[in-house]
Design an enzyme around this catalytic site. Sequence first.
Site, short mmCIF file in Angstrom:
data_model
loop_
_atom_site.label_atom_id
_atom_site.label_comp_id
_atom_site.label_asym_id
_atom_site.label_seq_id
_atom_site.Cartn_x
_atom_site.Cartn_y
_atom_site.Cartn_z
N CYS A 132 -3.72 8.58 -7.89
CA CYS A 132 -4.99 8.26 -7.16
C CYS A 132 -5.92 8.96 -7.04
O CYS A 132 -5.50 10.31 -6.93
CB CYS A 132 -4.43 8.19 -5.53
N GLY A 190 -11.92 -3.68 -10.64
CA GLY A 190 -12.49 -5.05 -10.84
C GLY A 190 -12.93 -5.19 -12.11
O GLY A 190 -12.52 -4.36 -13.26
N LYS A 238 0.75 -1.23 -0.15
CA LYS A 238 -0.15 0.17 0.02
C LYS A 238 0.85 1.24 0.02
O LYS A 238 1.98 1.07 0.54
CB LYS A 238 -0.89 -0.02 1.25
N ASN A 256 5.09 1.24 -2.94
CA ASN A 256 4.42 2.21 -3.89
C ASN A 256 4.34 3.48 -3.02
O ASN A 256 4.35 3.52 -1.74
CB ASN A 256 2.70 1.62 -3.89
N ASN A 265 -4.74 2.72 -12.56
CA ASN A 265 -5.38 2.98 -11.48
C ASN A 265 -6.74 2.86 -11.64
O ASN A 265 -7.15 2.63 -12.60
CB ASN A 265 -4.46 4.07 -10.81
N THR A 266 -7.60 3.20 -10.65
CA THR A 266 -8.92 2.99 -10.71
C THR A 266 -9.54 4.27 -11.41
O THR A 266 -8.72 5.20 -11.69
CB THR A 266 -9.49 3.23 -9.38
C1 LIG Z 1 -9.34 -0.64 -1.99
C2 LIG Z 1 -8.39 -0.27 -3.05
C3 LIG Z 1 -7.37 0.42 -2.44
C4 LIG Z 1 -6.10 0.88 -3.27
N1 LIG Z 1 -5.09 1.42 -2.94
C5 LIG Z 1 -4.04 1.91 -4.00
C6 LIG Z 1 -2.82 2.48 -3.38
O1 LIG Z 1 -2.65 2.82 -2.12
N2 LIG Z 1 -2.15 2.88 -4.37
C7 LIG Z 1 -2.21 2.52 -5.57
O2 LIG Z 1 -1.33 2.89 -6.48
N3 LIG Z 1 -3.26 1.98 -6.12
C8 LIG Z 1 -4.21 1.61 -5.27
N4 LIG Z 1 -5.50 0.94 -5.76
C9 LIG Z 1 -5.77 0.66 -7.16
C10 LIG Z 1 -5.15 -0.71 -7.44
O3 LIG Z 1 -3.66 -1.13 -7.30
C11 LIG Z 1 -5.31 -1.31 -9.09
O4 LIG Z 1 -4.52 -0.19 -9.83
C12 LIG Z 1 -6.84 -1.04 -9.52
O5 LIG Z 1 -7.62 -1.45 -8.36
C13 LIG Z 1 -6.99 -2.16 -10.69
O6 LIG Z 1 -6.73 -3.19 -10.44
P1 LIG Z 1 -8.01 -4.27 -9.94
O7 LIG Z 1 -9.14 -4.19 -10.78
O8 LIG Z 1 -7.31 -5.84 -10.15
O9 LIG Z 1 -8.21 -3.93 -8.49
C14 LIG Z 1 -6.32 0.52 -4.83
C15 LIG Z 1 -7.59 -0.22 -5.31
C16 LIG Z 1 -8.27 -0.59 -4.19
C17 LIG Z 1 -9.66 -1.36 -4.85
#
Ligand SMILES: Cc1cc2nc3c(=O)[nH]c(=O)nc-3n(C[C@H](O)[C@H](O)[C@H](O)COP(=O)(O)O)c2cc1C
Length: 330
Positions: free
Chosen positions: A131, A218, A46, A100, A193-194
């Site tokens: 983020c 997701g 994280k 990270n 990222n999201t």
């Molecule tokens: C609950 C949660 C917390 C996240 N925290 C971080 C973070 O601290 N730093 C970061 O670079 N990405 C963070 N992400 C993004 C994920 O690392 C990833 O890029 C994104 O969720 C897409 O992948 P996935 O669909 O497999 O989850 C977070 C995602 C989720 C769901």
Amino acid sequence: MRPDLGVAFAGLRMKTPVMTASGTFGYGREYAGLVNLSAIGAIVVKGVSLEPWEGNRPPRIIETASGMLNSIGLENPGLERFLEADLPWLVSSGAPVIVNVVGRTPTEYREVARALDGAPGVAALEANISCPNVEEGGLAFGADPEAAYGLVAAMREATSLPLIVKLTPNVTDVAGLAKRVVDAGADAVSLINTLVGMAIDVESGRAVLARGTGGLSGPAVKPVALAMVYRVAAAVSVPVIGMGGIWTGRDAVEFLMAGASAVAVGTATFVDPSAPVRIAGEIAEFLARRGYGWVGDLVGVANPGFRAGRPSRLADEDPVRNNQGGTLDD
Ligand SMILES: Cc1cc2nc3c(=O)[nH]c(=O)nc-3n(C[C@H](O)[C@H](O)[C@H](O)COP(=O)(O)O)c2cc1C
């Protein structure tokens, strides 16, 4: 013969091409009893900031159709505690550790990078400039190619560790952004990222998440993520790490074929904590079924414009220590 899953790129050495995605695996401890950490390609922790961050007010997580929204806001105990308590424990678990890094200003990012430079057991840094859930830092850098350039250049100056830069999908020109961070010294890029999203509770007439909007992850985001990886892998010369909605080995193979040298698994681990290991096994099954001897042979096969960096075989490289005195095969 069992297919070879090992990859080396950008100074990283991984026994499988599957890592955890930052923020979905904590600092590893929470998962230690549920999955063999040393079987994971790399653990991306994280985000770590210079000082402790509290994160956003709840509610900050909600399930959506084929995904979830989060607005955690990069809650973390800060650099000092990470170095004292979390990092030594995680390094002893045996997987390469990628840290990270987050900050509110380029100076904060640089200071964290500097402090981690000599820390035992850190295999690489991943700069989170993407983020969507914080007011300062995060997207303020990641959505502006020139701000991103300045931040990455500041970190580059402070560390000789492999530097991965994590990109946001919340831009129109992700390839242009990728090029600028590579110009600034990134050794690899990771994405996505999201995606900014929201949900509204119609009974109360309010946003469900306290912050209003959050980040979507997701299976719902996978096609978007794949297209972005495909585009970036045709635009930059460094290796690409792909993520976004990966749930199965088949999903991972799509990202590799689009041009990723490795993949990260995030939201899936909330449902199946062993997902990063299971998915590696499923990739191996695919390779065996299709007669591939090495996972690296999949990289970019579906991308006619592919020009990103390629992984090499682990066996072709000198053995590299995992900074604990053991090799990654121990
Ligand atoms: C609950 C949660 C917390 C996240 N925290 C971080 C973070 O601290 N730093 C970061 O670079 N990405 C963070 N992400 C993004 C994920 O690392 C990833 O890029 C994104 O969720 C897409 O992948 P996935 O669909 O497999 O989850 C977070 C995602 C989720 C769901």
